[in-house]
Scaffold this motif. Structure first.
Motif, PDB file in Angstrom:
ATOM      1  N   ILE A 226     -21.732  53.649  53.158  1.00  0.00           N
ATOM      2  CA  ILE A 226     -20.532  52.916  53.556  1.00  0.00           C
ATOM      3  C   ILE A 226     -19.585  52.967  52.377  1.00  0.00           C
ATOM      4  O   ILE A 226     -19.931  52.551  51.274  1.00  0.00           O
ATOM      5  CB  ILE A 226     -20.851  51.448  53.905  1.00  0.00           C
ATOM      6  CG1 ILE A 226     -21.856  51.378  55.044  1.00  0.00           C
ATOM      7  CG2 ILE A 226     -19.575  50.701  54.255  1.00  0.00           C
ATOM      8  CD1 ILE A 226     -22.338  49.985  55.341  1.00  0.00           C
ATOM      9  N   SER A 227     -18.391  53.447  52.621  1.00  0.00           N
ATOM     10  CA  SER A 227     -17.376  53.546  51.562  1.00  0.00           C
ATOM     11  C   SER A 227     -17.933  54.220  50.313  1.00  0.00           C
ATOM     12  O   SER A 227     -17.798  53.708  49.203  1.00  0.00           O
ATOM     13  CB  SER A 227     -16.839  52.161  51.212  1.00  0.00           C
ATOM     14  OG  SER A 227     -16.260  51.569  52.336  1.00  0.00           O
ATOM     15  N   ASN A 228     -18.606  55.335  50.506  1.00  0.00           N
ATOM     16  CA  ASN A 228     -19.189  56.115  49.405  1.00  0.00           C
ATOM     17  C   ASN A 228     -20.246  55.360  48.620  1.00  0.00           C
ATOM     18  O   ASN A 228     -20.487  55.639  47.467  1.00  0.00           O
ATOM     19  CB  ASN A 228     -18.091  56.621  48.464  1.00  0.00           C
ATOM     20  CG  ASN A 228     -17.139  57.538  49.177  1.00  0.00           C
ATOM     21  OD1 ASN A 228     -17.570  58.344  50.002  1.00  0.00           O
ATOM     22  ND2 ASN A 228     -15.865  57.417  48.893  1.00  0.00           N
ATOM     23  N   LYS A 229     -20.879  54.386  49.247  1.00  0.00           N
ATOM     24  CA  LYS A 229     -21.942  53.608  48.600  1.00  0.00           C
ATOM     25  C   LYS A 229     -23.116  53.522  49.552  1.00  0.00           C
ATOM     26  O   LYS A 229     -22.966  53.684  50.747  1.00  0.00           O
ATOM     27  CB  LYS A 229     -21.447  52.203  48.258  1.00  0.00           C
ATOM     28  CG  LYS A 229     -20.318  52.219  47.256  1.00  0.00           C
ATOM     29  CD  LYS A 229     -19.907  50.825  46.930  1.00  0.00           C
ATOM     30  CE  LYS A 229     -18.737  50.879  45.955  1.00  0.00           C
ATOM     31  NZ  LYS A 229     -18.233  49.583  45.642  1.00  0.00           N
TER      32      LYS A 229
ATOM     33  N   ASP B 277     -14.838  38.945  55.336  1.00  0.00           N
ATOM     34  CA  ASP B 277     -14.418  39.387  54.007  1.00  0.00           C
ATOM     35  C   ASP B 277     -14.722  38.273  53.006  1.00  0.00           C
ATOM     36  O   ASP B 277     -13.951  37.342  52.868  1.00  0.00           O
ATOM     37  CB  ASP B 277     -12.923  39.722  54.032  1.00  0.00           C
ATOM     38  CG  ASP B 277     -12.386  40.177  52.696  1.00  0.00           C
ATOM     39  OD1 ASP B 277     -13.195  40.479  51.799  1.00  0.00           O
ATOM     40  OD2 ASP B 277     -11.150  40.230  52.559  1.00  0.00           O
TER      41      ASP B 277
ATOM     42  N   ASP C 270     -10.766  40.832  49.514  1.00  0.00           N
ATOM     43  CA  ASP C 270     -10.012  42.050  49.201  1.00  0.00           C
ATOM     44  C   ASP C 270      -9.361  42.672  50.435  1.00  0.00           C
ATOM     45  O   ASP C 270      -8.801  43.752  50.372  1.00  0.00           O
ATOM     46  CB  ASP C 270     -10.882  43.066  48.471  1.00  0.00           C
ATOM     47  CG  ASP C 270     -12.037  43.589  49.321  1.00  0.00           C
ATOM     48  OD1 ASP C 270     -12.192  43.136  50.483  1.00  0.00           O
ATOM     49  OD2 ASP C 270     -12.787  44.455  48.828  1.00  0.00           O
TER      50      ASP C 270
ATOM     51  N   ARG D  42     -10.844  43.621  53.295  1.00  0.00           N
ATOM     52  CA  ARG D  42     -11.700  44.505  54.089  1.00  0.00           C
ATOM     53  C   ARG D  42     -13.129  43.990  54.043  1.00  0.00           C
ATOM     54  O   ARG D  42     -13.518  43.260  53.137  1.00  0.00           O
ATOM     55  CB  ARG D  42     -11.633  45.934  53.567  1.00  0.00           C
ATOM     56  CG  ARG D  42     -12.099  46.053  52.147  1.00  0.00           C
ATOM     57  CD  ARG D  42     -11.804  47.433  51.570  1.00  0.00           C
ATOM     58  NE  ARG D  42     -12.137  47.399  50.161  1.00  0.00           N
ATOM     59  CZ  ARG D  42     -12.927  48.260  49.554  1.00  0.00           C
ATOM     60  NH1 ARG D  42     -13.450  49.245  50.228  1.00  0.00           N
ATOM     61  NH2 ARG D  42     -13.192  48.158  48.279  1.00  0.00           N
ATOM     62  N   VAL D  43     -13.899  44.373  55.030  1.00  0.00           N
ATOM     63  CA  VAL D  43     -15.324  44.050  55.041  1.00  0.00           C
ATOM     64  C   VAL D  43     -16.052  45.315  54.624  1.00  0.00           C
ATOM     65  O   VAL D  43     -15.928  46.355  55.259  1.00  0.00           O
ATOM     66  CB  VAL D  43     -15.784  43.592  56.438  1.00  0.00           C
ATOM     67  CG1 VAL D  43     -17.281  43.347  56.442  1.00  0.00           C
ATOM     68  CG2 VAL D  43     -15.031  42.346  56.877  1.00  0.00           C
ATOM     69  N   ASP D  44     -16.801  45.231  53.532  1.00  0.00           N
ATOM     70  CA  ASP D  44     -17.502  46.400  53.025  1.00  0.00           C
ATOM     71  C   ASP D  44     -18.941  46.041  52.680  1.00  0.00           C
ATOM     72  O   ASP D  44     -19.426  44.959  52.991  1.00  0.00           O
ATOM     73  CB  ASP D  44     -16.753  47.010  51.837  1.00  0.00           C
ATOM     74  CG  ASP D  44     -16.534  46.019  50.701  1.00  0.00           C
ATOM     75  OD1 ASP D  44     -17.250  45.002  50.632  1.00  0.00           O
ATOM     76  OD2 ASP D  44     -15.651  46.274  49.873  1.00  0.00           O
ATOM     77  N   VAL D  45     -19.617  46.971  52.025  1.00  0.00           N
ATOM     78  CA  VAL D  45     -21.032  46.802  51.726  1.00  0.00           C
ATOM     79  C   VAL D  45     -21.301  45.570  50.861  1.00  0.00           C
ATOM     80  O   VAL D  45     -22.299  44.878  51.045  1.00  0.00           O
ATOM     81  CB  VAL D  45     -21.614  48.102  51.106  1.00  0.00           C
ATOM     82  CG1 VAL D  45     -21.068  48.340  49.721  1.00  0.00           C
ATOM     83  CG2 VAL D  45     -23.122  48.075  51.093  1.00  0.00           C
ATOM     84  N   GLU D  46     -20.403  45.268  49.940  1.00  0.00           N
ATOM     85  CA  GLU D  46     -20.598  44.085  49.098  1.00  0.00           C
ATOM     86  C   GLU D  46     -20.526  42.806  49.926  1.00  0.00           C
ATOM     87  O   GLU D  46     -21.285  41.862  49.715  1.00  0.00           O
ATOM     88  CB  GLU D  46     -19.579  44.037  47.953  1.00  0.00           C
ATOM     89  CG  GLU D  46     -19.850  45.047  46.848  1.00  0.00           C
ATOM     90  CD  GLU D  46     -19.281  46.425  47.148  1.00  0.00           C
ATOM     91  OE1 GLU D  46     -18.496  46.575  48.107  1.00  0.00           O
ATOM     92  OE2 GLU D  46     -19.645  47.370  46.426  1.00  0.00           O
ATOM     93  N   ASP D  47     -19.589  42.750  50.875  1.00  0.00           N
ATOM     94  CA  ASP D  47     -19.489  41.591  51.754  1.00  0.00           C
ATOM     95  C   ASP D  47     -20.751  41.426  52.593  1.00  0.00           C
ATOM     96  O   ASP D  47     -21.281  40.327  52.727  1.00  0.00           O
ATOM     97  CB  ASP D  47     -18.270  41.719  52.686  1.00  0.00           C
ATOM     98  CG  ASP D  47     -16.955  41.694  51.937  1.00  0.00           C
ATOM     99  OD1 ASP D  47     -16.785  40.828  51.059  1.00  0.00           O
ATOM    100  OD2 ASP D  47     -16.098  42.543  52.228  1.00  0.00           O
TER     101      ASP D  47
END
Length: 180
Positions: free
Chosen positions: A6-9, A39, A43, A45-50
């Protein structure tokens, strides 16, 4: 495959509380329940850290299944009945049976898989009846998916790059969508 780019992670499912570290090596299957997607870090967006944060703070959860994880088991069917949308890449050999189950329970789903599946006599009528739509296809050739280091490369469409990373190639990749 236990990682998800996800998002290069990569968000390792082993980092999810309750997930066994031995899943990839024949351990117990588990269920991941995602009921909140937001989120956390603000930031925009909802990403892997979220997502990782939502598991760590208990907003989402996982646990090992009692059954073997087969989609036909009573426990898996009970989870299927609770699901709003199923996103999956089912075993190609069980594609027909899996889609029939999703249709039986009237589930919305997105399948990531081989476009040749639309030619199955059991599946094609869903297209004709406008119950299934074919999503965006990848027209630029084969897709390569990173495989775990300990994954055995037995198929013809596999390779190892110059850095030693393993990849599996999938031909005619597409998304199949249904909204019943």
């Amino acid at each position: 495959y236990t990682g998800s780019p996800i998002s290069n992670k990569q968000f390792s499912l082993y980092d999810v509380p309750g997930a066994s570290r031995s899943v990839r090596n024949g351990g117990k299957p588990y269920v991941v329940e995602v009921t909140t997607v937001r989120d956390i870090d603000g930031d925009g967006r909802v990403d892997v850290e979220d997502m990782a944060g939502q598991f760590k703070n208990g907003e989402n959860s996982s646990r090992e299944l009692r059954d073997d994880g087969d989609f036909r088991s009573k426990e898996s069917v009970a989870y299927l009945k609770l699901a709003d949308i199923v996103v999956t890449n089912p075993p190609f050999s069980l594609f027909r049976e899996y889609v029939a189950q999703l249709m039986e329970y009237g589930k919305k789903f997105a399948i990531i898989g081989n476009i040749n599946a639309i030619t199955y006599k059991e599946f094609f009528p869903y297209i004709l009846l406008d119950q299934v739509w074919i999503g965006p296809n990848i027209h630029s050739g084969d897709r390569k998916f990173n495989a775990p280091n300990d994954y055995p490369l037995k198929a013809a469409g596999c390779e190892v790059d110059a850095d030693g990373k393993k990849f599996i190639k999938v031909k005619a990749f597409a998304g199949l969508l249904i909204w019943t």
